[in-house]
Design an enzyme around this catalytic site. Structure first.
Site, PDB file in Angstrom:
ATOM      1  N   LYS A  82       0.776  -1.277   0.096  1.00 34.01           N
ATOM      2  CA  LYS A  82       0.015  -0.031  -0.339  1.00 34.01           C
ATOM      3  C   LYS A  82       0.928   1.308  -0.092  1.00 34.01           C
ATOM      4  O   LYS A  82       0.776   2.200  -0.770  1.00 34.01           O
ATOM      5  CB  LYS A  82      -0.996  -0.032   1.282  1.00 34.01           C
ATOM      6  CG  LYS A  82      -1.532   1.396   1.547  1.00 34.01           C
ATOM      7  CD  LYS A  82      -2.545   1.483   2.957  1.00 34.01           C
ATOM      8  CE  LYS A  82      -1.827   1.808   4.087  1.00 34.01           C
ATOM      9  NZ  LYS A  82      -1.643   3.390   4.126  1.00 34.01           N
ATOM     10  N   ASN A  83       1.860   1.289   0.901  1.00 37.88           N
ATOM     11  CA  ASN A  83       2.727   2.455   0.963  1.00 37.88           C
ATOM     12  C   ASN A  83       3.786   2.818   0.064  1.00 37.88           C
ATOM     13  O   ASN A  83       4.438   3.709  -0.014  1.00 37.88           O
ATOM     14  CB  ASN A  83       3.247   2.591   2.464  1.00 37.88           C
ATOM     15  CG  ASN A  83       2.125   2.697   3.408  1.00 37.88           C
ATOM     16  OD1 ASN A  83       0.886   3.102   3.325  1.00 37.88           O
ATOM     17  ND2 ASN A  83       2.630   2.693   4.610  1.00 37.88           N
ATOM     18  N   CYS A 100      -5.656  12.489  12.108  1.00 35.72           N
ATOM     19  CA  CYS A 100      -6.379  11.404  12.468  1.00 35.72           C
ATOM     20  C   CYS A 100      -6.328  10.714  13.616  1.00 35.72           C
ATOM     21  O   CYS A 100      -5.690  11.593  14.489  1.00 35.72           O
ATOM     22  CB  CYS A 100      -5.949   9.976  11.207  1.00 35.72           C
ATOM     23  SG  CYS A 100      -4.461   9.660  11.519  1.00 35.72           S
ATOM     24  N   ARG A 131      -0.494  15.207  12.626  1.00 34.54           N
ATOM     25  CA  ARG A 131       0.022  14.849  11.271  1.00 34.54           C
ATOM     26  C   ARG A 131       0.043  16.012  10.547  1.00 34.54           C
ATOM     27  O   ARG A 131      -0.624  16.369   9.457  1.00 34.54           O
ATOM     28  CB  ARG A 131      -0.752  13.743  10.740  1.00 34.54           C
ATOM     29  CG  ARG A 131      -0.790  12.538  11.360  1.00 34.54           C
ATOM     30  CD  ARG A 131      -1.236  11.270  10.947  1.00 34.54           C
ATOM     31  NE  ARG A 131      -0.419  10.863   9.740  1.00 34.54           N
ATOM     32  CZ  ARG A 131      -0.803   9.640   9.109  1.00 34.54           C
ATOM     33  NH1 ARG A 131      -1.970   9.149   9.090  1.00 34.54           N
ATOM     34  NH2 ARG A 131       0.033   9.146   8.209  1.00 34.54           N
ATOM     35  N   PRO A 132       0.596  17.181  11.090  1.00 34.00           N
ATOM     36  CA  PRO A 132       0.794  18.534  10.141  1.00 34.00           C
ATOM     37  C   PRO A 132       1.685  18.214   8.834  1.00 34.00           C
ATOM     38  O   PRO A 132       2.173  17.298   8.713  1.00 34.00           O
ATOM     39  CB  PRO A 132       1.559  19.208  11.128  1.00 34.00           C
ATOM     40  CG  PRO A 132       2.162  18.546  12.097  1.00 34.00           C
ATOM     41  CD  PRO A 132       1.663  17.263  12.062  1.00 34.00           C
ATOM     42  N   ASP A 171       3.871  20.760   7.890  1.00 28.66           N
ATOM     43  CA  ASP A 171       4.864  21.844   7.758  1.00 28.66           C
ATOM     44  C   ASP A 171       6.171  21.663   7.254  1.00 28.66           C
ATOM     45  O   ASP A 171       6.517  22.225   6.082  1.00 28.66           O
ATOM     46  CB  ASP A 171       5.271  22.486   9.297  1.00 28.66           C
ATOM     47  CG  ASP A 171       5.522  21.309  10.172  1.00 28.66           C
ATOM     48  OD1 ASP A 171       4.860  20.315  10.111  1.00 28.66           O
ATOM     49  OD2 ASP A 171       6.316  21.568  11.020  1.00 28.66           O
ATOM     50  N   ASP A 230       4.225   1.379  12.216  1.00 27.96           N
ATOM     51  CA  ASP A 230       3.088   0.638  11.547  1.00 27.96           C
ATOM     52  C   ASP A 230       3.008  -0.785  12.222  1.00 27.96           C
ATOM     53  O   ASP A 230       1.840  -1.500  11.808  1.00 27.96           O
ATOM     54  CB  ASP A 230       3.135   0.770  10.040  1.00 27.96           C
ATOM     55  CG  ASP A 230       2.948   1.942   9.744  1.00 27.96           C
ATOM     56  OD1 ASP A 230       3.065   2.305   8.223  1.00 27.96           O
ATOM     57  OD2 ASP A 230       2.578   2.951  10.217  1.00 27.96           O
ATOM     58  N   ILE A 247       7.176   7.885  17.075  1.00 29.16           N
ATOM     59  CA  ILE A 247       6.927   8.607  15.753  1.00 29.16           C
ATOM     60  C   ILE A 247       5.413   9.210  15.873  1.00 29.16           C
ATOM     61  O   ILE A 247       5.524  10.621  15.499  1.00 29.16           O
ATOM     62  CB  ILE A 247       6.600   7.570  14.612  1.00 29.16           C
ATOM     63  CG1 ILE A 247       8.153   6.637  14.526  1.00 29.16           C
ATOM     64  CG2 ILE A 247       6.494   8.132  13.246  1.00 29.16           C
ATOM     65  CD1 ILE A 247       9.248   7.484  14.138  1.00 29.16           C
ATOM     66  N   ARG A 273      -8.584  -0.577   4.223  1.00 25.09           N
ATOM     67  CA  ARG A 273      -7.849   0.507   3.605  1.00 25.09           C
ATOM     68  C   ARG A 273      -6.566  -0.174   3.142  1.00 25.09           C
ATOM     69  O   ARG A 273      -5.954   0.356   2.094  1.00 25.09           O
ATOM     70  CB  ARG A 273      -7.647   1.753   4.556  1.00 25.09           C
ATOM     71  CG  ARG A 273      -8.930   2.530   4.757  1.00 25.09           C
ATOM     72  CD  ARG A 273      -8.725   3.598   5.618  1.00 25.09           C
ATOM     73  NE  ARG A 273      -7.728   4.314   5.010  1.00 25.09           N
ATOM     74  CZ  ARG A 273      -7.305   5.362   5.701  1.00 25.09           C
ATOM     75  NH1 ARG A 273      -7.652   5.717   6.806  1.00 25.09           N
ATOM     76  NH2 ARG A 273      -6.182   6.235   4.955  1.00 25.09           N
TER      77      ARG A 273
HETATM   78  C1  EPZ Z   1       4.065   7.377   6.434  1.00 26.66           C
HETATM   79  O1  EPZ Z   1       2.991   8.587   6.911  1.00 26.66           O
HETATM   80  C2  EPZ Z   1       2.980   6.234   6.247  1.00 26.66           C
HETATM   81  N1  EPZ Z   1       2.058   6.609   5.248  1.00 26.66           N
HETATM   82  C3  EPZ Z   1       2.437   5.909   7.589  1.00 26.66           C
HETATM   83  O2  EPZ Z   1       1.582   4.591   7.258  1.00 26.66           O
HETATM   84  C4  EPZ Z   1       3.594   5.641   8.452  1.00 26.66           C
HETATM   85  O3  EPZ Z   1       3.105   5.479   9.806  1.00 26.66           O
HETATM   86  C5  EPZ Z   1       4.423   6.914   8.391  1.00 26.66           C
HETATM   87  O4  EPZ Z   1       5.040   7.061   7.010  1.00 26.66           O
HETATM   88  C6  EPZ Z   1       5.798   6.759   9.435  1.00 26.66           C
HETATM   89  O5  EPZ Z   1       6.408   5.587   8.788  1.00 26.66           O
HETATM   90  C7  EPZ Z   1       1.959   6.333   3.863  1.00 26.66           C
HETATM   91  O6  EPZ Z   1       2.997   6.016   3.390  1.00 26.66           O
HETATM   92  C8  EPZ Z   1       0.919   6.491   3.090  1.00 26.66           C
HETATM   93  P1  EPZ Z   1       5.867  11.102   8.246  1.00 26.66           P
HETATM   94  P2  EPZ Z   1       3.538  10.058   6.650  1.00 26.66           P
HETATM   95  O7  EPZ Z   1       5.605  12.189   7.440  1.00 26.66           O
HETATM   96  O8  EPZ Z   1       4.290  10.443   5.536  1.00 26.66           O
HETATM   97  C9  EPZ Z   1       5.426  14.243  11.615  1.00 26.66           C
HETATM   98  C10 EPZ Z   1      -0.225   3.283   7.427  1.00 26.66           C
HETATM   99  O9  EPZ Z   1      -0.678   2.699   8.457  1.00 26.66           O
HETATM  100  N2  EPZ Z   1       5.333  15.215  10.752  1.00 26.66           N
HETATM  101  O10 EPZ Z   1       7.215  10.210   8.477  1.00 26.66           O
HETATM  102  O11 EPZ Z   1       2.246  10.914   7.196  1.00 26.66           O
HETATM  103  C11 EPZ Z   1       4.148  13.319  11.594  1.00 26.66           C
HETATM  104  O12 EPZ Z   1       3.057  14.135  12.696  1.00 26.66           O
HETATM  105  C12 EPZ Z   1       0.115   4.591   7.673  1.00 26.66           C
HETATM  106  O13 EPZ Z   1       0.108   2.806   6.615  1.00 26.66           O
HETATM  107  C13 EPZ Z   1       5.207  16.818  11.111  1.00 26.66           C
HETATM  108  O14 EPZ Z   1       5.384  16.971  12.379  1.00 26.66           O
HETATM  109  O15 EPZ Z   1       4.501  10.174   8.155  1.00 26.66           O
HETATM  110  C14 EPZ Z   1       4.560  12.217  12.598  1.00 26.66           C
HETATM  111  O16 EPZ Z   1       4.767  12.331  13.889  1.00 26.66           O
HETATM  112  C15 EPZ Z   1       0.140   5.180   9.090  1.00 26.66           C
HETATM  113  N3  EPZ Z   1       5.426  17.427   9.869  1.00 26.66           N
HETATM  114  C16 EPZ Z   1       6.083  12.027  12.071  1.00 26.66           C
HETATM  115  O17 EPZ Z   1       6.386  13.534  11.519  1.00 26.66           O
HETATM  116  C17 EPZ Z   1       5.386  17.143   8.663  1.00 26.66           C
HETATM  117  O18 EPZ Z   1       5.390  18.265   7.972  1.00 26.66           O
HETATM  118  C18 EPZ Z   1       6.324  10.970  10.887  1.00 26.66           C
HETATM  119  O19 EPZ Z   1       5.325  11.689   9.915  1.00 26.66           O
HETATM  120  C19 EPZ Z   1       5.417  15.585   8.607  1.00 26.66           C
HETATM  121  C20 EPZ Z   1       5.260  14.788   9.447  1.00 26.66           C
END
Ligand code: EPZ
Length: 428
Positions: free
Chosen positions: A22-23, A116, A121-122, A124, A308, A330, A402
């Site tokens: 999926k990812n 969610c 999940r901002p 920025d 995950d 995370i 999903r």
């Molecule tokens: C990806 O989400 C995955 N989703 C998530 O899988 C996975 O848990 C995550 O990476 C971490 O490995 C997909 O690939 C579609 P991040 P993503 O940006 O990209 C913070 C699943 O179950 N952050 O690495 O959203 C954020 O809030 C899903 O398949 C900011 O603060 O993850 C989090 O605490 C769930 N600002 C951390 O960083 C930003 O601009 C990691 O987020 C971006 C992120």
């Protein structure tokens, strides 16, 4: 929303092929916008999140079709640069269209994704990086719910990520592929799904170096060409089903597994007592005893233990012979199963100050009516139901669809007593 009924206590036996990732599929589907032609994505999982991304492609003017598990996308006629609020609200991964649409059309309007159940999940990191590439960004509505980004020329630059965010790394890559000049990303995410989207883009003619490392260099090219790409198997689906063997007991041979992406997961499964035998892309997992505890299990960016997989290991550790501590590093609120697992007899103490979950293993869980709060948490409740004594109903099971093609089909094939049932099967 559908529900799942499980009668627990049956050991898992047999063989199971792991579905496509999926990812990996989601960022690659967004990336097809950058190629004004045909992309054939093989081994694409038929899951709700993929169907949702395909709907957005069609909104943007793409043509799509399926040949079994091959998704064919023709982006030649794409001409829309706006992704509606409805789409982004329903699935935050739609935000990956930000970089793809901007990269191709130099303009994009997209809703600001909400959080969610696992966190705020901002985005920025995404926006701060893209603004450095000669892109102007403005919020279209007072409540900041819509973002409009545009540029007369996207210019490559050096970007230092404060955290190796998966989504931010992907959006920067998508913005940089057709830009002028070179974009260098320092502290890039190293998840296999980053390598997947880069490999798809390189197959279409992009110039990207540093795959698999925390330093990526993207040299902008004029255009991409038609491409066929085979998506890797899903490392989290594989890990989920292997964790089920650890909790429920049994002997299962998994085929088409992404062994190279499973190091930290296989290491933990051995730590809880599973016997693991690897042969090419096959992994045999055996366990016939109560799981062993893990003193401290931290979730980390790849190649550390994946967030995950955290909910699934929490289920395993509720049955361990001793105490374990999980530290979710995370996401800020990814312990949403605790209440439901407690209903099933688990003993879990949350420490607010350290964001730790302290688990005292019990010999047996008992069936209960529980509710999925997110995709991986829902799958973890199914594992708990398979291990428990008696009947478990998991409501809001649509979350699980999903990311898992058919979790009931898969566990039935391994001897589990599990089926979909109507939402009001039992009042919860
Ligand atoms: C990806 O989400 C995955 N989703 C998530 O899988 C996975 O848990 C995550 O990476 C971490 O490995 C997909 O690939 C579609 P991040 P993503 O940006 O990209 C913070 C699943 O179950 N952050 O690495 O959203 C954020 O809030 C899903 O398949 C900011 O603060 O993850 C989090 O605490 C769930 N600002 C951390 O960083 C930003 O601009 C990691 O987020 C971006 C992120």
């Amino acid at each position: 929303m559908s529900s799942i009924e499980i009668i627990g206590g049956k050991q898992l036996k047999g063989e199971l092929k792991i579905q496509g990732s999926k990812n990996a599929a989601l960022p690659v589907i967004a990336a097809t916008i950058l190629n004004k032609g045909i992309s054939k994505l093989k081994n694409c999982p038929r899951i709700l999140d993929v169907f949702h991304m395909v709907k957005i492609l069609e909104e943007l003017g793409c043509k799509t079709s399926w040949e079994e598990n091959t998704l064919i996308v023709d982006s030649s006629k794409a001409d829309v640069t706006c992704v509606s609020e409805d789409f982004v609200r329903k699935m935050r991964s739609s935000i990956l269209f930000l970089g793809a649409i901007l990269g191709r059309f130099h303009e994009v309007t997209i809703a600001y994704p909400g959080g969610c159940s696992i966190g705020k999940r901002p985005i920025d990191y995404h926006l701060n990086a893209i603004k450095k590439m000669n892109v102007t960004e403005e919020f279209l509505q007072e409540d900041g719910s819509m973002i409009h980004c545009y540029s007369d020329r996207i210019i490559g630059t050096d970007i230092f990520l404060e955290f190796p965010s998966v989504g931010a790394t992907q959006n920067i890559i998508l913005t940089a592929v057709l830009a002028t000049g070179v974009t260098r990303i320092y502290n890039a995410a190293r998840e296999p799904e980053i390598t997947e989207v880069c490999s798809y883009l390189i197959g279409a003619g992009a110039r990207i170096r540093g795959l698999g490392t925390a330093y990526l260099e993207i040299e902008g090219v004029k255009q991409l060409q038609d491409v066929e790409f085979y998506l890797s198997p899903d490392r989290i689906v594989a890990g989920t089903y292997m964790a089920a063997v650890a909790a429920v007991k049994g002997d299962v041979l998994f085929t088409h597994t992404p062994v190279r992406h499973l190091d930290s997961t296989l290491h933990i499964l051995q730590k809880v007592g599973c016997r693991i035998d690897v042969n090419s892309d096959q992994v045999r997992v055996r366990n016939f005893q109560r799981p062993l505890p893990v003193a401290v299990l931290n979730t980390k960016p790849y190649p550390g233990f994946p967030t995950d997989m955290q909910s699934q290991l929490m289920t395993v550790l509720t049955l361990a012979e001793g105490k374990s501590t999980i530290l979710e590093e995370i996401f800020e609120s990814r312990y949403q199963n605790v209440e439901d697992l407690t209903k099933m007899g688990a003993r879990i103490q949350l420490q607010k100050d350290t964001n730790a979950a302290e688990i005292t293993g019990v010999a047996q869980l008992h069936g209960a009516v529980v509710r999925a709060h997110d995709l991986r948490g829902g799958a973890a409740l199914v594992i708990a139901g398979l291990a428990a004594e008696g009947t478990t109903i998991v409501h809001d099971a649509t979350y699980i669809e999903r990311g898992y093609e058919d979790i009931c089909r898969d566990f039935l094939a391994l001897g589990g007593d599990i089926r979909y049932c109507s939402e009001n099967r039992l009042d919860s």
